[in-house]
Design a protein around this motif. Structure first.
Motif, PDB file in Angstrom:
ATOM      1  N   GLY A  72       0.821  -1.206   0.000  1.00 45.49           N
ATOM      2  CA  GLY A  72       0.000   0.000   0.000  1.00 45.49           C
ATOM      3  C   GLY A  72       0.852   1.252   0.000  1.00 45.49           C
ATOM      4  O   GLY A  72       0.600   2.203  -0.748  1.00 45.49           O
ATOM      5  N   LEU A  73       1.903   1.267   0.845  1.00 47.03           N
ATOM      6  CA  LEU A  73       2.800   2.420   0.907  1.00 47.03           C
ATOM      7  C   LEU A  73       3.508   2.634  -0.423  1.00 47.03           C
ATOM      8  O   LEU A  73       3.672   3.776  -0.875  1.00 47.03           O
ATOM      9  N   ILE A  76       1.271   4.336  -2.798  1.00 44.90           N
ATOM     10  CA  ILE A  76       1.061   5.729  -2.386  1.00 44.90           C
ATOM     11  C   ILE A  76       2.248   6.595  -2.811  1.00 44.90           C
ATOM     12  O   ILE A  76       2.087   7.653  -3.431  1.00 44.90           O
ATOM     13  N   LEU A  77       3.471   6.149  -2.491  1.00 43.34           N
ATOM     14  CA  LEU A  77       4.660   6.948  -2.788  1.00 43.34           C
ATOM     15  C   LEU A  77       4.912   7.074  -4.290  1.00 43.34           C
ATOM     16  O   LEU A  77       5.210   8.168  -4.786  1.00 43.34           O
ATOM     17  N   GLY A  79       2.679   6.711  -6.628  1.00 35.43           N
ATOM     18  CA  GLY A  79       1.579   7.502  -7.172  1.00 35.43           C
ATOM     19  C   GLY A  79       1.816   8.989  -7.000  1.00 35.43           C
ATOM     20  O   GLY A  79       1.570   9.788  -7.910  1.00 35.43           O
ATOM     21  N   LYS A  80       2.316   9.391  -5.831  1.00 38.67           N
ATOM     22  CA  LYS A  80       2.621  10.803  -5.599  1.00 38.67           C
ATOM     23  C   LYS A  80       3.788  11.257  -6.471  1.00 38.67           C
ATOM     24  O   LYS A  80       3.782  12.378  -6.995  1.00 38.67           O
ATOM     25  N   LYS A  85      -3.335   8.846  -9.722  1.00 35.75           N
ATOM     26  CA  LYS A  85      -4.356   8.491  -8.747  1.00 35.75           C
ATOM     27  C   LYS A  85      -3.940   7.234  -7.986  1.00 35.75           C
ATOM     28  O   LYS A  85      -3.505   6.248  -8.579  1.00 35.75           O
ATOM     29  N   ILE A  86      -4.082   7.278  -6.664  1.00 31.43           N
ATOM     30  CA  ILE A  86      -3.713   6.134  -5.828  1.00 31.43           C
ATOM     31  C   ILE A  86      -4.781   5.047  -5.965  1.00 31.43           C
ATOM     32  O   ILE A  86      -5.975   5.336  -5.845  1.00 31.43           O
ATOM     33  N   ALA A  90      -5.137   1.037  -1.328  1.00 29.82           N
ATOM     34  CA  ALA A  90      -3.734   1.236  -0.947  1.00 29.82           C
ATOM     35  C   ALA A  90      -3.627   2.059   0.335  1.00 29.82           C
ATOM     36  O   ALA A  90      -2.912   1.688   1.269  1.00 29.82           O
ATOM     37  N   ARG A  91      -4.330   3.181   0.381  1.00 33.66           N
ATOM     38  CA  ARG A  91      -4.281   4.029   1.574  1.00 33.66           C
ATOM     39  C   ARG A  91      -4.834   3.291   2.791  1.00 33.66           C
ATOM     40  O   ARG A  91      -4.295   3.396   3.893  1.00 33.66           O
ATOM     41  N   TYR A  94      -2.363   0.670   4.284  1.00 33.37           N
ATOM     42  CA  TYR A  94      -1.260   1.311   5.003  1.00 33.37           C
ATOM     43  C   TYR A  94      -1.758   1.988   6.278  1.00 33.37           C
ATOM     44  O   TYR A  94      -1.165   1.835   7.356  1.00 33.37           O
TER      45      TYR A  94
END
Length: 246
Positions: A72-73, A76-77, A79-80, A85-86, A90-91, A94
């Protein structure tokens, strides 16, 4: 393999980041990934690109994080980093781990042990924070708020005028307010706001932190000079900014 599920090695984690890159942009799937754990004070992670390689630093508080949460992390990372889009879930995967009671306790302990706080004197050139705290405690809290460490900040600031740190039991007020040009009720208001953080601790709900709850906001408006203090800060932020940059 069972051990890797709960203590994933950096090579295994790097493979997850490659998977995330492939999901977002298959053309970059061959980008070298370097993953390491770093002794941040809190739960912090960084990702950056250098020399066409991706470097990921994961806070070592998450060293024991299950592989599904690392996945998940990673999404997120990445994706940023790619401004994409995440993916759904995923969020949540985490957040479920880092917002668990065990992780919150570990984070608090780590901040107390590793974190360092600048502590100045509570007695300023104009205002005495000890006196202000005691007066507010008696007037609004019936003396029930335990007194934390009180200090003026190391530097003048204008964006953050006060801060309560529950891990170090510490309230800092911006030196920008220790001035004869600042009305006493403004300093009182900023201190009152930080004291409310003690009276209304942070609530963790659905993976989110709630610092200013409805009860917090209701009590904040009980301050006798709430309106005038808010207006003074809004009208004088430019002046505080200029003073902070001198």
């Amino acid at each position: 393999m069972l051990n890797d599920l709960y203590n994933p090695k950096t090579e295994a984690i790097a493979a997850i980041y490659t998977e995330a890159i492939r999901r977002y942009d298959p053309r970059r799937a061959t980008t070298p990934i370097h993953v390491s754990f770093y002794p941040y004070v809190g739960i912090n992670h960084t990702i950056r690109v250098r020399d066409n390689q991706i470097f990921v630093r994961i806070g070592d508080l998450c060293r024991e994080m299950p592989i599904v949460c690392h996945r998940g992390l990673a999404f997120i990372l990445i994706g940023k980093l790619f401004r994409r889009k995440i993916p759904a879930g995923a969020r949540e995967a985490y957040a479920a781990y880092i917002n668990s009671e065990a992780m919150r306790e570990l984070t608090s302990r780590n901040k107390r042990e590793r974190g360092r706080k600048f502590v100045n004197t509570p007695k300023g050139s104009v205002y005495d924070l000890e006196l202000i705290f005691d007066n507010l405690n008696a007037a609004y809290f019936s003396g029930r708020i335990p007194k934390p460490v009180l200090t003026w900040s190391a530097r003048k600031t204008y964006r953050i005028l006060g801060h309560h740190d529950s891990h170090h039991d510490h309230i800092a007020i911006s030196r920008s307010l220790d001035s004869p040009d600042v009305p006493r009720y403004v300093v009182d208001y900023v201190m009152f706001h930080e004291m409310l953080h003690i009276a209304h601790p942070t609530i963790h709900k659905n993976g989110r932190r709630h610092n200013h709850t409805a009860a917090f906001k209701r009590d904040e408006q009980k301050f006798a000079h709430f309106g005038p203090a808010e207006r003074w800060i809004e009208q004088n932020v430019g002046k505080l900014k200029r003073a902070a940059k001198k």
